[in-house]
Design a protein around this motif. Structure first.
Motif, PDB file in Angstrom:
ATOM      1  N   GLU A   1      -3.792   4.075   4.791  1.00  0.00           N
ATOM      2  CA  GLU A   1      -3.781   3.266   6.009  1.00  0.00           C
ATOM      3  C   GLU A   1      -2.364   2.841   6.365  1.00  0.00           C
ATOM      4  OE1 GLU A   1      -5.553   1.551   9.342  1.00  0.00           O
ATOM      5  OE2 GLU A   1      -6.320   2.963   7.856  1.00  0.00           O
ATOM      6  N   ALA A   2      -1.557   2.493   5.349  1.00  0.00           N
ATOM      7  CA  ALA A   2      -0.171   2.102   5.621  1.00  0.00           C
ATOM      8  C   ALA A   2       0.624   3.288   6.162  1.00  0.00           C
ATOM      9  CB  ALA A   2       0.472   1.559   4.351  1.00  0.00           C
ATOM     10  N   LEU A   3       0.381   4.502   5.616  1.00  0.00           N
ATOM     11  CA  LEU A   3       1.082   5.680   6.119  1.00  0.00           C
ATOM     12  C   LEU A   3       0.668   5.975   7.553  1.00  0.00           C
ATOM     13  CD1 LEU A   3       1.129   8.150   3.089  1.00  0.00           C
ATOM     14  CD2 LEU A   3       2.734   6.349   3.709  1.00  0.00           C
ATOM     15  N   ARG A   4      -0.606   5.707   7.874  1.00  0.00           N
ATOM     16  CA  ARG A   4      -1.066   5.928   9.261  1.00  0.00           C
ATOM     17  C   ARG A   4      -0.305   5.018  10.210  1.00  0.00           C
ATOM     18  NH1 ARG A   4      -5.396   3.072  11.813  1.00  0.00           N
ATOM     19  NH2 ARG A   4      -5.870   3.981  13.838  1.00  0.00           N
TER      20      ARG A   4
ATOM     21  N   GLN B   1       0.821  -1.211   0.000  1.00  0.00           N
ATOM     22  CA  GLN B   1       0.000   0.000   0.000  1.00  0.00           C
ATOM     23  C   GLN B   1       0.856   1.264   0.000  1.00  0.00           C
ATOM     24  OE1 GLN B   1      -2.965   0.289   3.031  1.00  0.00           O
ATOM     25  NE2 GLN B   1      -4.128  -1.492   2.362  1.00  0.00           N
ATOM     26  N   ILE B   2       2.102   1.148   0.490  1.00  0.00           N
ATOM     27  CA  ILE B   2       2.971   2.323   0.484  1.00  0.00           C
ATOM     28  C   ILE B   2       3.239   2.768  -0.942  1.00  0.00           C
ATOM     29  CG2 ILE B   2       5.284   3.156   1.115  1.00  0.00           C
ATOM     30  CD1 ILE B   2       5.170   1.311   3.542  1.00  0.00           C
ATOM     31  N   GLU B   3       3.378   1.788  -1.859  1.00  0.00           N
ATOM     32  CA  GLU B   3       3.565   2.141  -3.265  1.00  0.00           C
ATOM     33  C   GLU B   3       2.341   2.864  -3.803  1.00  0.00           C
ATOM     34  OE1 GLU B   3       4.512  -1.415  -5.357  1.00  0.00           O
ATOM     35  OE2 GLU B   3       6.664  -1.268  -4.922  1.00  0.00           O
ATOM     36  N   ALA B   4       1.152   2.417  -3.393  1.00  0.00           N
ATOM     37  CA  ALA B   4      -0.070   3.106  -3.815  1.00  0.00           C
ATOM     38  C   ALA B   4      -0.091   4.534  -3.303  1.00  0.00           C
ATOM     39  CB  ALA B   4      -1.305   2.337  -3.325  1.00  0.00           C
ATOM     40  N   ALA B   5       0.356   4.737  -2.051  1.00  0.00           N
ATOM     41  CA  ALA B   5       0.422   6.094  -1.516  1.00  0.00           C
ATOM     42  C   ALA B   5       1.404   6.940  -2.304  1.00  0.00           C
ATOM     43  CB  ALA B   5       0.826   6.048  -0.040  1.00  0.00           C
ATOM     44  N   MET B   6       2.501   6.368  -2.714  1.00  0.00           N
ATOM     45  CA  MET B   6       3.497   7.119  -3.480  1.00  0.00           C
ATOM     46  C   MET B   6       2.986   7.469  -4.870  1.00  0.00           C
ATOM     47  SD  MET B   6       6.725   4.834  -2.126  1.00  0.00           S
ATOM     48  CE  MET B   6       7.929   5.402  -3.308  1.00  0.00           C
TER      49      MET B   6
END
Length: 1906
Positions: free
Chosen positions: A226-229, A213-218
């Protein structure tokens, strides 16, 4: 759920309702509706279900807007290399791994959930330490609440642990008596484990969060948030483990090097903000320096001295200290234990208490000895104390077990946040000390990244996340500055974002001719100021004439309140000028945030209409300062300082090509301490296109803390035409008028103050309103829109490689910007101090089609058009103007708050108008055309001249109907009434004069200037009106009177202490005891006595003459020294006093008013009672008020609040004073007394003396008990005057206005009631003793009174016959009946039930046995109770909510599910505090019917029968019916379907005046019955009597629904009987005669609109009747008894014109019967007087909870009951909050709590939402399992557990479940004719199939709307 509209013809194929469309709201509005089988005593049911054969229309939710994607980057400008405080984050090494999310539940030993974050972290740390192996050695990140995250999975899905936590805080013991320090017993308990607690922890699996999900945030996708949280939580825990204070995403170390002292005991603590940000350059960690406020750690006494800015501990205000210290954490210096402060001791440290000590060798035998806390610590503890003896102690114990510690032994712990607002000095100090130059900030951040050592965090290292320690490098661009145009055509290119007006003139300068200066500053040379201002203005092109005058503030008012200071200054202006000038320069004594600023601006702009400029110049006034002042003055008076050259050309890209409007939006919220102030929404718009430098503002208020603006589009109806009252409409019209009648084709919107999480709301709420406003203005009109959000509240900083800030015009749109969205950072201004913060612009919508360069250049240009500055500003001018307009309005409204009584802290001050949003101040017409957005907004523009307004037809205004006749049915009876005939023998005229100051002054005028008044007497109303019989000699008369003060002045010793000094006594002798007043009496109007004849004919034109007569009677009473309360007066006669306890006395007096009646004008006199404070010694009053016997037990805080502003007389010299407070110290404290020095009268010396000694030695007054007690303060704030309390006595006739306790109310009723003959004697004596014939005005105009009661004839209506079970019938006698040898008509059966007992004195077994026996005799089968639950004695002193919770903890949940009824035995009568929480818990949370009782020791059959009446009706039974109902022979009603409404509104009681009002409406059902009712309840604004929710249209035009009460009740009537009502009878309670027109034109209008909405043209015939109990007419027989039940009077004392009558339907057993006064306002049905009176009489016999006729019709009684029930629920929320302060102080705290529970909603008006039973179930179509094959349709049900009780009914193809106040009733309750229409027999209870279940995701509270 969308609103849906259907027609009844598709629901029920009934010939009676074939064309009746039905609007079905999806939810109950404002708290829901009430439905009951026979009475509305509990919570309301939902609206009916949607039938199965109707397909709902699917709602079109429309296109949901999201922020747009980036279109490209800019290229204009000079390139520059930059750094940013973003640190690169290297992606995890294993992207296929996951974070695992677990839910955490922590409960304590007593099974209570642990909510505190602090203790939560300690518990989870203990779990990790203790159970590391069970956790597989895994580390976790905990958010402090209910979420826990691990990298990799835990060994089990669910883990349970038990941990024992050692307490870090000391327990703090006591001596057994609640004083002192720990006793031996306490220490033993502490050693036995009092310092540890056990907790149960459950960790259960919740979700999996892939690291991918971090890649999706990027990539900028929301799915990665949610992963950034999780990463943010890991960083927060990392800081928490280092002992940091956490404030959201920021953390603060306990390091004194980070502290900066800003004064007042407050420290600025520097820390760091950290958050993960997805950027174009990848994931980055944004770290920045931030500051929060904490309390200065160290000795408590030092903190208090600094906080209160005093040097001496004896000058500390201990009330403020108590509020400040409460809940703070301290460490004791003598033993290093930690405590939480619960308060301060009431007495100093040297007060004695009893200490328990051991007696010899026997450990159980103890003795007590007297010791002080001071001595205890010195002798028992060996602690040497220096300054504590005379100071209060710190209380670190519990409420009933205090633990006192000397204050000098206590030190405040570090890192305790300070959340109140800072003073201006503190803010300035904080900015000065916390700012950092760019290079210094970079070094700080670099050090922070290294010292945080994130690479050592086990979770981050496990998943391979690493951070760079280097700032992000990026490239920016410097945009060129725009050129400016000044006067004489001069152009200039700003350098470094700055310019000046040296050798330049303003582009359009104004001329100032008539102006003045007002000076609030004693240090300003106004002559020099004026001279320099004129010279500077001349150089800038502004011609300024010399000021007309200069006004200096009088020194005597400099210490007055700001409002008084401003008023006095304007008084000078009025007297010193022939007229107001066009401009005023106001010189303030402080800078512009002076307290005078707000009141001055409001007075000048709103009240008077003058443009002003406020300044606060320093000693050196230079050219630059005056130039800045002239910039503001020129723009305010309509001038232009400068323009952009591209505006003059015009050549602004895109904007100049077609009309474009620019909007700036901002919302200002109340600061800390003013959080309940309304938020201010401001919108500014450009005007005079193609300029972009000219703006105007529109401002609105909205609910506190609401960020989304709700007034952009406000459709409304005015004179039957739809109009838009919103902001956008107003601004578009202004643009059209100012731009040569061009409408904007493009719209650029700048929005300030919203976070990224609110972008979707801006797009889908605010932007939607703007689009709707455009379409409303012209159908199809849709300009292209670009929407930009500007953010300043972020943590990104830009740096150069040099030490300076980045240059102005720097823009960045790469690297650190969002990977997907269209955004950029811009520093338009030059940062001179600290580090520049760029503005972050987000482009959410761009329909215009700007390129990146054009948009960035526009934003840059808009930073140069701010007319109040000679620098580029940091954010675009439209947003700055919007912020300025909102701040200006906040000053005005804040001024209203600050001017109110501030004796308590502001946090609890009630909003003016009891929680209503205050109206906006309006500009005076003189400044409307001049004001720019720098001040208040102008009014909406006028309609353009080429637009012809559509004339609306004037609406029909209803008035009460005239009398149609009188009744004839019934036995005749001779009666008397307390009306006394009035005769008028003269028909002259009189004149009314105004302008008065007080009764004493006007009495003095009459005594002194009798000849100038032509010996005329006058009547004065005590305010501004005066009346004479005949004309005065002149139209205007002016007098001067000198009034001797009746109150002692109270002197001082010069130091603010003691009694009058010699100097004070001299001043008193020189005239300090008299005051001079100027009185002007001027002619106003003539009121002919002939108007009295008009009043006697019932005409409104005669009311003014009657008002004059009432004023004459009030003055007649006032001259006798009476207390006046409305139309009542009370003599100071102890024979009229009755003590009711608590220091309160009931004072009997008389009400008098003139009444026009059929028999002529009459004077209505009645006995009435008001509450006054018990006169006598103040000490006795306090002892009785607080119910204590010893003065040392008095709570002096309560005493101070109680005594303030009361009037006293001193016993030693008989002087009168008004109490201003109490002394802080006892009477034995020393003060300095000034005495003469030898023979020199001017030379004085001082000596130390106490107040006690002063009165004994200097005054010769012997004092007994005053030495250790506080003194009464009767002085002024800065000049106290202390008098020993034993010398003070309360004067008589001082009103008590607080609410009475239940005991006081009972005592008052008992002691003030009078039998009829006693009341008649009292009234006859009053008429004689009042001697009205001696009044000079009454006798002059020939008005005389009879002293005999009016004689009249009444009628006794026959009682109706009642029908009971087994066909028995009964004719009530004397309005009474009973159930002896009778059974209930439709008894219910009680199988599974239980008893809960809150009373220790009730024999439950005997009660249950007797109840079952009585029920059997009445036809009710009652099985033995399933269980009985007794309250544990340990909880009997707990709060009501806790007692109820503990009782339910005893009940097995499985048993609770099966119970159908609970009998609750209370320890007190039904007013018990347990009652409200119990009812709310059972009805709202659990869905169980209950009956509360409080039986006496002797339980008789009559009592139990009354209980069973209520139980039977609650469970759906019927107790009795009228025989007319069974035979369907009620005149008029039985012939065609008729619905009966009862309307009532309940308001908050005294002390709860800010509670929302409760509007209740009940309606009859199952026609032709008139005994069956259901209720609907709504909340509305406090103290609003008119119901505003009868008709509530909602939704878009093509899908409108009605969410109002009437729609809901009409649907219920139709469903219960299958016919639509053809007649409506409305009974309205609680309105006065002055409100009749409002009822007719507001409420009745809503009812007719609701009928027309449900079916166009549907208008049933309506009869509207108002019932009044709050009047003063009494009826008497010639015998000693009350008039018999059924007595009706419609002649002689009734209104001469209107249709009204009096009825006593009930039997008066106690006191004198009060008849109900019925007013028939509308009668379209056409009742005869007899039929109407008989109907009202019948409706007094159908109340199912009683065996007597009631005094008012049953629909109103039910409405009152429903409103009272709901008031109990909402009031319970208030009473459950902390009540240590006065109720007003707790309002904002309570409101926040109510918001959490959905009981309160802040909108344009602050009102509440009633608690609701209703829950929504998933609309799953299922098949009934009873064998009928029908489909089930989900219904609205009271509680999910009640689903099992749904009964299946087949009714013309409709499966419906009926709900009645949470109780689903069976088919036996349907009318017979409905049962006959069923296609087959109605089934019994239907068991739902196992697959019919509740969906947890949609089970939610009903959506409610206000």
């Amino acid at each position: 759920s969308p609103f849906r509209r259907f027609r009844f013809k598709s629901l029920l194929r009934s010939p009676h309702f074939s064309s009746f469309p039905l609007t079905v709201p999806p939810a109950v509005v404002d708290g829901g509706s009430m439905e009951k089988e026979s009475l509305p005593t509990d919570l309301p049911p939902p609206p009916p279900v949607i039938p199965p054969n109707v397909v709902p229309i699917k709602a079109d939710f429309g296109h949901v807007r999201v922020p747009m994607a980036r279109k490209g980057t800019g290229s204009l400008g000079q390139r520059i290399s930059l750094l940013a405080n973003h640190f690169a984050v290297r992606r995890p090494t294993n992207m296929d791994a996951c974070f695992f999310h677990y839910s955490v539940s922590v409960t304590s030993e007593d099974s209570r959930a642990v909510e505190s974050k602090g203790i939560g972290r300690k518990i989870m740390d203990k779990v990790q330490q203790t159970y590391s192996s069970e956790l597989s050695q895994k580390d976790f990140a905990y958010d402090g609440e209910k979420s826990l995250f691990t990298y990799g999975e835990l060994p089990k899905k669910t883990l349970n642990f038990t941990v024992i936590l050692e307490r870090s805080n000391g327990r703090g013991g006591g001596d057994g008596n609640g004083n002192g320090s720990p006793s031996d017993g306490e220490r033993k308990r502490m050693k036995r484990g009092g310092r540890s607690r056990k907790f149960d922890v459950e960790i259960s699996y919740a979700a999996k969060i892939p690291l991918r999900q971090i890649e999706a945030a990027m990539r900028g996708e929301d799915s990665g948030q949610e992963a950034l949280r999780v990463l943010d939580i890991i960083l927060r825990q990392h800081a928490a483990k280092k002992g940091c204070l956490l404030v959201r995403q920021s953390f603060f170390h306990d390091d004194s090097r980070n502290f900066v002292d800003i004064g007042g005991g407050v420290v600025g603590c520097r820390g760091f903000h950290s958050s993960f940000r997805p950027t174009q350059g990848g994931l980055s960690l944004n770290i920045d320096v931030t500051t929060t406020m904490i309390l200065k750690p160290g000795p408590v006494i030092n903190f208090l001295l600094e906080n209160q800015n005093v040097r001496d501990p004896f000058r500390i205000d201990w009330l403020k200290a108590r509020r400040m210290l409460k809940n703070l954490r301290i460490r004791t210096t003598h033993n290093s234990m930690e405590f939480k402060i619960s308060g301060l001791s009431e007495h100093p440290c040297n007060q004695h208490f009893s200490l328990r000590v051991r007696n010899g060798g026997n450990p159980d035998a103890q003795d007590t000895r007297e010791v002080t806390v001071y001595e205890y610590f010195r002798k028992e503890k060996g602690v040497e104390l220096k300054d504590s003896a005379s100071l209060p102690c710190i209380d670190a114990g519990r409420p009933n077990h205090p633990n006192y510690i000397p204050i000098e032994l206590c030190s405040l712990l570090s890192l305790q946040r300070y959340t109140k607002s800072l003073s201006s000095q503190q803010r300035a100090s904080l900015v000065e000390k916390s700012r950092q130059k760019p290079q210094e900030r970079m070094r700080t951040l670099t050090d922070a990244m290294r010292s945080n050592r994130y690479h050592e965090d086990p979770i981050l290292s496990s998943c391979g996340i690493n951070f760079s320690d280097q700032f992000a490098q990026l490239e920016g661009r410097i945009l060129p500055s725009p050129k400016l145009v000044f006067g004489n055509g001069e152009t200039f290119a700003p350098r470094n974002g700055r310019w000046n007006l040296n050798q330049k003139q303003m582009l359009q300068p104004i001329r100032i001719q008539r102006w003045a200066i007002v000076n609030f500053s004693a240090r300003c040379d106004t002559e020099h100021l004026a001279r320099e201002l004129i010279n500077t203005g001349r150089n800038k092109g502004i011609l300024i004439e010399p000021p007309f005058a200069t006004f200096e503030e009088s020194p005597q008012f400099r210490n007055a309140s700001p409002v008084v200071r401003v008023d006095k200054m304007f008084d000078q202006l009025k007297s010193g000028l022939p007229g107001f000038p066009e401009f005023i320069l106001c010189v303030l004594s402080e800078r512009k945030n002076s307290y005078v600023y707000g009141p001055w601006k409001k007075k000048a702009l709103s009240d008077v209409g003058i443009v002003t400029q406020c300044i606060a110049p320093s000693h050196k006034i230079n050219d630059q300062y005056l130039t800045n002042v002239l910039l503001k003055i020129n723009s305010k008076l309509g001038g232009i300082n400068s323009l952009l050259s591209i505006e003059k050309t015009p050549s602004i890209p895109i904007i100049s090509t077609s009309p474009t409007i620019i909007l700036g939006l901002d919302v200002s919220h109340g600061s800390p301490g003013h959080s309940d102030m309304p938020s201010i929404a401001a919108v500014v718009s450009s005007r005079e296109w193609p300029l972009i430098s000219r703006y105007r503002a529109a401002v609105r208020t909205q609910s506190p803390k609401v960020e989304m603006i709700d007034s952009l589009f406000k459709p409304s109806v005015h004179e039957d035409k739809k109009i838009d009252l919103g902001i956008i409409n107003e601004l578009l019209i202004d643009f059209y008028q100012s731009s040569r009648q061009r409408k904007p084709e493009k719209m650029i919107i700048f929005r300030d103050g919203v976070s990224e999480s609110q972008f979707n709301q801006v797009l889908n709420i605010e932007l939607e309103q703007i689009i709707e406003a455009c379409d409303f203005l012209e159908s199809g009109y849709r300009p292209k829109i670009t929407l930009i959000v500007a953010q300043k509240n972020h943590h990104t900083k830009l740096f150069q490689n040099s030490p300076e800030n980045v240059p102005p015009g720097t823009v960045v749109d790469t690297k650190i910007c969002h990977p997907r969205n269209f955004d950029f950072y811009m520093c338009a201004h030059a940062g001179m101090i600290g580090t520049t913060r760029p503005t972050h612009y987000h482009i959410l919508v761009d329909e215009i089609g700007f390129s990146a360069d054009d948009l960035q250049m526009l934003v840059h240009s808009l930073s140069y058009v701010y007319q109040r500055s000679t620098t580029a500003i940091s954010i675009v001018a439209p947003v700055s103007y919007a912020h300025l307009a909102a701040a200006q309005m906040s000053q005005f409204i804040k001024g209203e708050y600050d001017s109110s009584d501030s004796s308590s802290s502001h946090g609890g001050v009630t909003i003016p108008g009891n929680l209503q949003i205050p109206a906006m101040p309006k500009l005076h017409k003189n400044v409307c055309s001049k004001i720019l957005p720098t001040d208040l907004p102008p009014p909406p523009p006028v309609i353009p001249p080429d637009v012809v307004p559509i004339k609306a037809d004037p609406r029909h205004v209803r008035v009460p109907m005239a009398r149609k006749g009188t009744g004839s049915i019934g036995q005749r009876i001779s009666l008397s009434a307390n009306h006394f005939a009035v005769s008028v023998t003269s028909e002259d005229s009189r004149a009314a004069e105004s302008k008065g100051i007080g009764r004493k002054i006007m009495d003095k005028v009459q005594q002194t200037y009798s000849s100038e008044l032509s010996q005329k007497d006058f009547a004065y109303d005590g305010k501004k009106s005066l009346f004479t019989y005949g004309e005065l000699p002149k139209k205007t008369l002016n007098f001067t009177v000198i009034l001797e003060s009746s109150y002692g002045r109270g002197g001082g010793d010069g130091n603010g202490h003691g009694s009058p000094s010699e100097g004070e006594r001299k001043r008193m002798k020189r005239g300090g005891r008299s005051r001079k007043f100027d009185v002007e009496i001027c002619y106003a109007a003539k009121i002919p006595l002939r108007q009295i004849e008009a009043a006697m004919r019932g005409e409104e034109s005669g009311q003014e003459a009657l008002r004059v007569l009432d004023i004459i009677l009030r003055q007649h009473a006032a001259k006798k020294g009476c207390l006046l309360v409305g139309q009542s007066f009370f003599h100071d006669d102890s024979r009229n006093f009755v003590g009711i306890g608590g220091g309160v006395v009931g004072c009997r007096g008389f009400h008098s008013s003139f009444r026009p009646a059929q028999g002529g004008l009459s004077l209505n006199i009645d006995v009435t009672t008001t509450m006054i404070l018990k006169p006598g010694p103040v000490m006795n009053f306090l002892l009785e008020t607080q119910n204590v016997r010893d003065p040392f037990r008095i709570d002096w805080q309560k005493a101070r609040r109680m005594l303030k502003n009361l009037r006293i007389r001193t016993t030693h010299n008989s002087m009168e004073f008004k109490i201003s407070g109490l002394s802080e110290h006892p009477c034995c404290q020393h003060f300095s007394l000034r005495v003469k020095n030898g023979g020199n009268p001017d030379a004085q010396k001082t000596r130390e003396i106490t107040v006690y000694e002063y009165f004994r030695k200097e005054k010769g007054v012997e004092l007994k008990d005053s030495a250790p007690l506080p003194c009464i303060d009767v002085g002024r704030p800065n000049h106290p005057n202390y008098i020993p309390i034993e010398l003070c006595s309360l004067l008589s006739l001082q009103r008590y206005t607080k609410s009475l306790s239940s005991q006081q109310r009972a005592s008052l009723v008992e002691k003030s009631r009078q039998k009829p003959q006693e009341r008649m004697r009292t009234l006859t004596d009053a008429m004689r003793s009042n001697r009205y014939h001696e009044d000079p005005i009454l006798s002059a105009c020939g008005i005389n009174f009879s002293d005999q009661f009016v004689r009249l004839e009444g009628r006794i209506l026959p009682s109706p016959t009642l029908v009971f079970g087994k066909g028995k019938s009964l004719l009530p006698r004397n309005g009474h009946w009973n159930f002896n040898q009778k059974q209930m008509l439709e008894p219910s059966h009680i199988q599974r039930w239980a008893i809960v007992n809150f009373s220790a004195r009730c024999d439950i077994e005997l009660l249950a046995r007797k109840l079952a026996n009585t029920g059997y005799n009445k036809g009710i089968h009652i099985a033995p109770p399933c269980a009985t639950f007794e309250e544990s004695p340990q909880f009997q002193n707990a709060s009501p909510a806790v007692r109820v919770d503990k009782m339910f903890d005893q009940i097995n949940p499985d048993l609770l599910k099966d119970l159908e009824f609970i009998l609750c035995v209370l320890s007190e009568k039904k007013t018990s505090h347990v009652y409200g929480p119990w009812k709310r818990r059972t009805l709202s949370d659990l869905g169980i019917v209950t009956q509360c009782i409080s039986p006496s020791p002797k339980i008789n059959d009559q009592y139990l029968t009354n209980v069973l009446l209520k139980i039977n009706s609650k469970l759906g039974g019927i107790n009795s019916l009228l025989s007319f109902e069974k035979t369907r022979s009620i005149p008029i009603i039985s012939t065609s379907p008729t619905i009966i409404f009862g309307l009532d509104v309940s308001h908050g009681s005294a002390g709860h005046s800010d509670l929302p009002s409760i509007a209740a409406v009940v309606s009859s059902r199952e026609w032709p019955l008139i005994s069956r009712y259901r209720a609907a309840v709504r909340t509305q604004s406090p103290k609003v009597e008119m119901i505003d929710s009868l008709f509530k249209p909602s939704g878009p035009e093509d899908k409108k629904t009605d969410l109002g009460i009437i729609n809901e009740l009409l649907i219920d009537f139709y469903q219960s009987c299958g016919r639509k009502p053809e007649k409506i009878i409305i009974f309205r309670d609680g309105v006065s005669e002055s409100q009749f027109n409002q009822v007719l034109n507001i409420e009745l209008k809503q009812i007719t609109e609701a009928c027309d909405f449900i079916e166009p043209g549907y208008q049933p015939k309506i009869t509207l009747i108002v019932a009044q109990k709050n009047h003063h007419t009494k009826l008497f027989q010639d015998s000693p008894e009350n008039v018999p039940p059924g007595t009706v009077v419609d002649t002689k004392i009734c209104h001469p014109l209107n249709f009204d009558f009096y009825m006593c339907a009930h039997a008066g057993m106690i006191g004198t019967t009060r008849p109900t006064h019925y007013h028939i306002l509308v009668d379209e049905i056409g009742f005869s007087a007899d039929n109407l009176q008989m109907l009202v009489h019948f409706l007094s016999y159908v109340y199912q909870r009683s065996t007597t006729a009631i005094s008012i019709v049953a629909p109103i009684s039910y409405a009152h009951l429903a409103a009272a029930q709901m008031s109990q629920f909402i009031k319970g929320e208030y009473d459950s909050s902390d009540t240590s302060n006065s109720h007003g102080v707790m309002v904002s705290m309570m409101k926040a709590e109510l918001q959490k529970k959905k009981l309160w909603s802040d909108r344009n008006l602050v009102v509440g939402e009633s608690p609701s039973l209703l829950w929504r179930i998933t609309p799953i179509q299922q098949t009934c399992c009873c064998g009928c094959g029908d489909d089930l349709v989900p219904n609205w049900v009271a509680h999910p557990r009640l689903l099992r009780r749904i009964h299946h009914m087949k009714l013309i193809g409709l499966v419906q479940a009926e709900l009645d106040l949470g109780i689903l009733f069976g088919p036996r309750h349907l009318p017979d004719r409905l049962q006959e229409t069923c296609s087959r027999r109605l089934a019994g209870t239907c068991v739902l199939p196992h697959h019919f279940h509740l969906n947890e995701r949609v089970v939610r509270p009903v959506d409610v709307h206000v």
